[in-house]
Every structure is written in structure tokens, then in C-alpha cells.
Design an enzyme around this catalytic site. Structure first.
Site, mmCIF file in Angstrom:
data_model
loop_
_atom_site.group_PDB
_atom_site.id
_atom_site.type_symbol
_atom_site.label_atom_id
_atom_site.label_comp_id
_atom_site.label_asym_id
_atom_site.label_seq_id
_atom_site.Cartn_x
_atom_site.Cartn_y
_atom_site.Cartn_z
ATOM 1 N N ARG A 198 8.551 0.424 -16.948
ATOM 2 C CA ARG A 198 9.013 1.479 -17.862
ATOM 3 C C ARG A 198 7.806 2.068 -18.598
ATOM 4 N NH1 ARG A 198 10.405 -0.169 -22.576
ATOM 5 N NH2 ARG A 198 11.807 -1.798 -21.825
ATOM 6 N N TYR B 126 18.435 27.688 -22.426
ATOM 7 C CA TYR B 126 19.230 26.948 -21.453
ATOM 8 C C TYR B 126 20.418 26.302 -22.182
ATOM 9 C CZ TYR B 126 20.306 23.392 -17.973
ATOM 10 O OH TYR B 126 20.944 22.589 -17.078
ATOM 11 N N ASP C 80 9.697 26.263 -23.294
ATOM 12 C CA ASP C 80 10.278 25.799 -22.035
ATOM 13 C C ASP C 80 9.769 26.748 -20.951
ATOM 14 O OD1 ASP C 80 11.912 25.394 -19.803
ATOM 15 O OD2 ASP C 80 13.654 24.832 -21.009
ATOM 16 N N LYS D 270 13.292 22.248 -10.981
ATOM 17 C CA LYS D 270 13.261 23.618 -10.504
ATOM 18 C C LYS D 270 11.970 23.874 -9.704
ATOM 19 C CE LYS D 270 16.955 23.369 -13.005
ATOM 20 N NZ LYS D 270 17.012 23.738 -14.403
HETATM 21 C C1 LIG Z 1 17.491 23.222 -15.657
HETATM 22 C C2 LIG Z 1 16.835 23.585 -16.923
HETATM 23 C C3 LIG Z 1 16.704 22.650 -17.966
HETATM 24 C C4 LIG Z 1 17.293 21.262 -17.895
HETATM 25 O O1 LIG Z 1 16.666 20.487 -16.924
HETATM 26 P P1 LIG Z 1 17.389 19.291 -16.127
HETATM 27 O O2 LIG Z 1 16.320 18.842 -15.195
HETATM 28 O O3 LIG Z 1 18.593 19.850 -15.453
HETATM 29 O O4 LIG Z 1 17.756 18.260 -17.146
HETATM 30 C C5 LIG Z 1 16.033 23.050 -19.105
HETATM 31 N N1 LIG Z 1 15.537 24.300 -19.230
HETATM 32 C C6 LIG Z 1 15.657 25.222 -18.256
HETATM 33 C C7 LIG Z 1 15.073 26.578 -18.453
HETATM 34 C C8 LIG Z 1 16.313 24.902 -17.077
HETATM 35 O O5 LIG Z 1 16.437 25.836 -16.115
#
Ligand SMILES: *Cc1c(COP(=O)(O)O)cnc(C)c1O
Length: 377
Positions: A46, A98, A170, A195
Site C-alpha cells: 500500500r 465533472y 482537473d 481517460k
Molecule cells: C471521469 C472524470 C473524473 C472522475 O474520474 P474516475 O476515474 O471516473 O473516478 C473526474 N474528472 C473528469 C473531468 C472526468 O472526466
């Protein structure tokens, strides 16, 4: 070193024990110790894992950050970052983040005494007036999902720093290939590696990158204390993904521009949301802050029934949530990713029932265009 060279080599030194060129998946929970208090820097998985460490070196280098931490999801990366604020602190949150980020603030953090206000961060004046004496963080996403509103990272960073607050960005939509927020004054970058960074729709993960040593120490402490770590296998997958980030992003961008232009000229399409179009209200800012526009495109079909027809008629594009994979994905924000946003708020943001979002993949663009054309017809 150039971006691609860094993407391929940072964290990817050949394995010391065997010379393996690809970082092995260290699928182990613990490590043998040579004696009491004597070990090779690895005690328990961890806390430390070599595959995860390699990925942490890799993505932090791509974001031009000194420190980086890999998490089990984008949401756990965002959650860890928000442990930098405490009960009684106030956060300025972009009004079109998001959905999961909004849910974390409204349904979880609110019960722990963290105050927040939703603000259109693309308007610097609105951000300026939203500051309170207890504002400790400004959390932005640029471009936003799905209406692609752009926030001026330099202006917001200068403003936040003058008010003693950190800025978190983000950067999931652009990836570090097209936008490196730290170079524009941002303090902390978060990602859903699910993504573009992983890029192949086969892993869920998250990342935090930052330069401040004290904040980094705390994020690392949270990563180990809460334990929402990225697994060795997922770390391997993302590390493999980032090696081709540059070529994939170039391909997403090329196809994204062609699809956006095609839709902008299509008689059945009322409006297209893509910062790469000259008609986008923040095209100039996007050009200044990003080195490309990527593959996220949204368009207005005029009504729910029109949107439904398009979404159910596509053959190549897959109807589904998520984005950033090599395959084209198409979705209906109002009923899918943004269903939890109240109707009034959705309308104010432009997330209408007729809005369709495409994550343009890297297939042959003629095939994407003919699929959209037949679906619109
Ligand atoms: C998908 C997404 C998240 C969340 O990420 P996960 O991997 O699904 O937990 C946060 N911010 C943006 C812009 C996203 O597209």
C-alpha cells in the site's frame, strides 16, 4: 527533453535485476526484509510499489511537477486533494465540474464542514467577488464537460495566490500533452487516468501532480493512510498508455477538428461546442493556453427526440459514458453524465435535452463522419 521522449523514458528505466525494458508488474503485497529495520526501501505494497512509483515519476514529469501520486480512480485522487482543506474552509468550485466532483462536495464534504460556492470560473470577475476570508482553494476544470467553457488559468492563479488560496485544475480533458496547468501558475493538477492518459478504455485510475513539498507530503500521507492506491496492473497499463500519449492526442485532435467542422456545417446541427472552432467565444484563450483542442466535441440537435435518434442510430460510435479512449464514444449528457445536475442548473449551463457529446476516437475520420452523417439523416 521533448514531451514524447519524456513520456517514453521518465520512470521507465530498464529493470535493475533483469534488464527488462518494460517496467514489470510487481504483483506483491509485501517485501522480504534483510534484518530488523533493514530493507530495500519497500516494506508493504500500500505504501510503496515499484510499478506505481514508475508511473508516478512518469506522469509528474509530463505535468512538469516535482511530485506525483497515483490513485485507484480520478475521484479518489480528487478526494485526496480535498483533504488539504479542513472544516471551516471555503472552496470556490467551477459551476460545471465533472458530476462526481460536484457530488463529492455537495453530498460528502458538506457534512464535514467544508463550505463551497459554485462559480463560473471562466469569468474572472465572478471568481474575484466569490472570495471569502476563509477561501483556501479554487477548483477548476478547463475546458468543461460537455459545453467546453475555457477558464484562464493564469488569471485565476494570480487572483487565488493574491488571496492566499491554492488552485487545483482537473486536466483530464486536455492531458499534459495539450495543457500543463502548472506552467500557467496552477498549484495542483488532478487527472482521471481512466481517460486519455491510459487511453484504451481498460483501466480506472487517478493522479495528483504538484510542486509544493508540504502539500505533497500530505497527499502522500493521505494516499497511504486512506489507501486508495492504483494497483500494480493498472499502473502498468497507464504507464504503457502514456508512451503513446503524444501520437494519440495528435490523432484525437486531428479527428476532433474535422468532426467539429463537419458538424458546424451540417444542416441538422444547431450549434457546436469545440474550442478549436473560430466561432467558440474563447477560441483565442484556448489557443494561448492549450497547444491543441483535443477530441471532445458537443453539439445541439434541437430536441430530445432528435438527440435520441442520433444516439440510437450510430453504428461505429459506441453509446456509453466515459471518454478519451481510442474508440469513438457518444453520449447524452442530460440523461447520462449530468443526470444528477438539477434541470434549472443544466439549462443555465447549456446542457439541454438536445445536446450530444462525442469523444472522438482515432479511427479513420471518414468512417466517423459517415457514421454521424447517416445518424443525423
Ligand atoms: C471521469 C472524470 C473524473 C472522475 O474520474 P474516475 O476515474 O471516473 O473516478 C473526474 N474528472 C473528469 C473531468 C472526468 O472526466
Amino acid at each position: 527533453m521533448g514531451f514524447s521522449t519524456t513520456a517514453i523514458h521518465a520512470g521507465n528505466e530498464p529493470d535493475a535485476a533483469t534488464g527488462a525494458v518494460s517496467v514489470p508488474i510487481y504483483q506483491t503485497s509485501t517485501y522480504a526484509q534483510d534484518g530488523l529495520g533493514k530493507h530495500k526501501g519497500f516494506e508493504y505494497a500500500r505504501t510503496q510499489n515499484p510499478t506505481r512509483s514508475a508511473l508516478e515519476k512518469n506522469i509528474s514529469a509530463l505535468e512538469n511537477a516535482k511530485f506525483g501520486f497515483a490513485f485507484a480512480s480520478g475521484m479518489s485522487a480528487i478526494d485526496a486533494t480535498l483533504r488539504l482543506v479542513k472544516a471551516g474552509d471555503h472552496v470556490i468550485l467551477g459551476d460545471n465540474t465533472y458530476g462526481g466532483t460536484f457530488r463529492l462536495f455537495s453530498r460528502v464534504l458538506a457534512d464535514y464542514g467544508v463550505e463551497f460556492d459554485l462559480v463560473d470560473t471562466s469569468d474572472v470577475t465572478k471568481v474575484e467577488t466569490a472570495f471569502k476570508p476563509n477561501t483556501k482553494m479554487v477548483f477548476v476544470e478547463t475546458p468543461t464537460n460537455p459545453v467546453m467553457t475555457v477558464t484562464d488559468l493564469r488569471a485565476i492563479s494570480d487572483l487565488a495566490h493574491a488571496n492566499g488560496a491554492r488552485v487545483v485544475c482537473d486536466n483530464t480533458f486536455m492531458s499534459p500533452y495539450f495543457q500543463r496547468p502548472i506552467e500557467h501558475g496552477v498549484d495542483i493538477v488532478v487527472h482521471s487516468t481512466t481517460k486519455y492518459l491510459n487511453g484504451h478504455s481498460d483501466s480506472v485510475g487517478g493522479f495528483v501532480a504538484l510542486n509544493d513539498e508540504k502539500d505533497a507530503e500530505w497527499i502522500g500521507f493521505i494516499q497511504n493512510s486512506v489507501g486508495a492506491i492504483l494497483s500494480p496492473f493498472d499502473s502498468f497499463l497507464v504507464l504503457r498508455g502514456t508512451k503513446t500519449l503524444a501520437v494519440r492526442m495528435e490523432a484525437h485532435d486531428k479527428n476532433g477538428r474535422i468532426v467539429a467542422n463537419f458538424l458546424a456545417e451540417h444542416p441538422r446541427v444547431e450549434k457546436v461546442f469545440y474550442p478549436g472552432l473560430v466561432s467558440h467565444p474563447q477560441h483565442e484563450l484556448a489557443k494561448r493556453q492549450q497547444s491543441g483542442f483535443g477530441g471532445m466535441v458537443a453539439f445541439e440537435t434541437g430536441s430530445f427526440s432528435n438527440a435520441k435518434k442520433v444516439l440510437e442510430s450510430v453504428k461505429l460510435c459506441t453509446l456509453g459514458e466515459s471518454l478519451g479512449g481510442v474508440e469513438s464514444l457518444i453520449s447524452h449528457p442530460a440523461s447520462m453524465t449530468h443526470a444528477s445536475v438539477p434541470l434549472e442548473k443544466r439549462q443555465a449551463l447549456g446542457i439541454t435535452d438536445g445536446l450530444v457529446r462525442i469523444s472522438v476516437g482515432i479511427e479513420d475520420v471518414e468512417d466517423i463522419l459517415s457514421d454521424l452523417d447517416q445518424a443525423l439523416g
